[in-house]
Write a protein that holds these residues in place. Sequence first.
Motif, mmCIF file in Angstrom:
data_model
loop_
_atom_site.group_PDB
_atom_site.id
_atom_site.type_symbol
_atom_site.label_atom_id
_atom_site.label_comp_id
_atom_site.label_asym_id
_atom_site.label_seq_id
_atom_site.Cartn_x
_atom_site.Cartn_y
_atom_site.Cartn_z
ATOM 1 N N TRP A 179 0.812 -1.218 0.000
ATOM 2 C CA TRP A 179 0.000 0.000 0.000
ATOM 3 C C TRP A 179 0.851 1.276 0.000
ATOM 4 C CZ3 TRP A 179 1.291 -2.479 4.450
ATOM 5 C CH2 TRP A 179 1.806 -1.687 5.489
ATOM 6 N N LEU A 180 2.144 1.164 0.279
ATOM 7 C CA LEU A 180 2.981 2.345 0.413
ATOM 8 C C LEU A 180 3.447 2.859 -0.942
ATOM 9 C CD1 LEU A 180 5.229 1.507 3.489
ATOM 10 C CD2 LEU A 180 3.230 3.002 3.399
ATOM 11 N N ARG A 181 3.399 4.167 -1.104
ATOM 12 C CA ARG A 181 3.931 4.794 -2.306
ATOM 13 C C ARG A 181 5.464 4.682 -2.308
ATOM 14 N NH1 ARG A 181 1.234 9.022 0.045
ATOM 15 N NH2 ARG A 181 3.251 10.105 0.146
ATOM 16 N N ALA A 182 6.041 4.843 -3.469
ATOM 17 C CA ALA A 182 7.500 4.756 -3.586
ATOM 18 C C ALA A 182 8.191 5.837 -2.765
ATOM 19 C CB ALA A 182 7.913 4.858 -5.052
ATOM 20 N N ASP A 183 7.523 6.982 -2.591
ATOM 21 C CA ASP A 183 8.133 8.086 -1.844
ATOM 22 C C ASP A 183 7.708 8.126 -0.378
ATOM 23 O OD1 ASP A 183 5.510 8.797 -2.235
ATOM 24 O OD2 ASP A 183 5.925 10.871 -2.846
ATOM 25 N N ALA A 184 7.103 7.060 0.120
ATOM 26 C CA ALA A 184 6.670 7.027 1.525
ATOM 27 C C ALA A 184 7.879 7.077 2.453
ATOM 28 C CB ALA A 184 5.855 5.763 1.794
ATOM 29 N N PRO A 185 7.755 7.694 3.617
ATOM 30 C CA PRO A 185 8.882 7.762 4.560
ATOM 31 C C PRO A 185 9.352 6.362 4.960
ATOM 32 C CG PRO A 185 7.108 9.229 5.238
ATOM 33 C CD PRO A 185 6.564 8.396 4.126
ATOM 34 N N ARG A 186 10.649 6.259 5.187
ATOM 35 C CA ARG A 186 11.243 5.018 5.673
ATOM 36 C C ARG A 186 12.235 5.347 6.779
ATOM 37 N NH1 ARG A 186 10.075 3.959 0.400
ATOM 38 N NH2 ARG A 186 9.377 1.844 -0.108
ATOM 39 N N LEU A 187 12.419 4.411 7.691
ATOM 40 C CA LEU A 187 13.449 4.607 8.703
ATOM 41 C C LEU A 187 14.812 4.220 8.133
ATOM 42 C CD1 LEU A 187 12.049 3.324 12.121
ATOM 43 C CD2 LEU A 187 12.204 5.671 11.287
ATOM 44 N N SER A 188 15.843 4.909 8.593
ATOM 45 C CA SER A 188 17.203 4.559 8.210
ATOM 46 C C SER A 188 17.566 3.202 8.814
ATOM 47 C CB SER A 188 18.182 5.612 8.721
ATOM 48 O OG SER A 188 18.246 5.561 10.146
ATOM 49 N N PRO A 189 18.569 2.521 8.244
ATOM 50 C CA PRO A 189 18.996 1.247 8.847
ATOM 51 C C PRO A 189 19.356 1.375 10.324
ATOM 52 C CG PRO A 189 19.923 1.467 6.652
ATOM 53 C CD PRO A 189 19.259 2.783 6.970
ATOM 54 N N GLU A 190 20.023 2.475 10.704
ATOM 55 C CA GLU A 190 20.400 2.636 12.109
ATOM 56 C C GLU A 190 19.171 2.757 12.997
ATOM 57 O OE1 GLU A 190 23.099 5.414 15.100
ATOM 58 O OE2 GLU A 190 22.343 6.270 13.228
#
Length: 424
Positions: free
Chosen positions: A269-280
């Motif tokens: 359901w998430l758009r390609a530009d949806a926020p993501r958390l950094s690996p850290e």
Amino acid sequence: MTMAAKPVTLDAASLAEALRASVLAQDFSATIDPQDEGRAIRHFPSIDLAVVAFPERGAPVAANVLFSREHPEGLVADIAPDAGPVRNIRYLADQRDAEGHSIAWRPTSDWSTMDWTPLAGEAGERGGRIVAPYPASLLKLMLLAGVGRLVDQGRAGWWQPLTYAGRERAVSDWVYDMVTWSSNEATSALVTLMHSAGAIRRDGGREVRNELHTLFASLGFTTLRFANTTAEGGWGNGSGSGVGQIQMTAWDTVRLLWWLDPVAPRAPWLRADAPRLSPESRNQAMHALQDQALHQVLSSSALGGVPGWVPGLPARLPGRWLQPDGGLHAGEVSLPGDLRRFATGGEVWFAHKTGNTENYTSDAGIVRGILPRRRHYLIALLSNLGSRYAPHPSCSTTWRIPALGAAIDARMATWLEPHSAPHG
């Protein structure tokens, strides 16, 4: 010769029916209510239960079932193919009275006379209304996501000193205690961080900015609310927040976990530009969730020393919390018995967060099999079955909840590990 029953295919309909049947099999209507002179509970409890399964082959499979006094046989949520918001449930916000008490869950409460505030959604022809129980300390999962986002934006740091109530500690240490043993002080400290960084702002006694809500809206989580906290760290009823202001539902909670899970397939359901958390930041979140000490709800390994223990979802207990005699001590939490067998046994890792008050119990997390077991799924449960229904002071809820966790995990093992040894 008797023919073996054909195994049920794992799809949304069969998963929903398995969840619904698992809840009904626990006979929750027989739960004793000490607030009603020891009678069986007058109203079928509110239980919001969601699972997302990740088969090794094929697309994820998801289901959400919801129960209440108005729907004792359960409602099955209508979920779009892209796993977007539920389409057939009208969610109502939980509520409290002028003195700050939860009023919807009293034995004599009459929902037909109560003034309900809409939370989200529409019932439609085949749906219904559901009062969303307060998530209790499961709310800390929302704050965990918000702190991670704040760090990724460069407005805070995991190793940044943060002072609260005269104690200076790194943000990461406050987060760890908030999640692993549910420290309320740590939660308050991190609420002050959200305010001091400008992510939450009040003006004239009213909240005028809330970037947690902005984040949840950008991720499509229509029922996650973390409203009306204070710059001093207040987030409970007494500060004007708490019940009725902080809301979660099982479906949006499992989708939040999907967003956090580092090995889950792409969330459709998430758009390609949806926020993501950094690996850290994701690693910080998962580290805390994986070290959870409070296996007292869907899993019950922390309660192995309590009389009448009922096994739950078969999770391994993190050994770091055990004392030389096998008792558990984590922050302000101590639990009896020799629990060392649970730190070496178990079938799964359960990276999760629980919540518990007198009127509410919740649990949500990521389940992964301990090799050679391979199952992988998300689960979230929110309910009004709080500690008032607990059979022992060390328990958070009725034993029926961990029994439900065990039943669901056994079913998931059958589906996700069809060639493994029988679940035991």
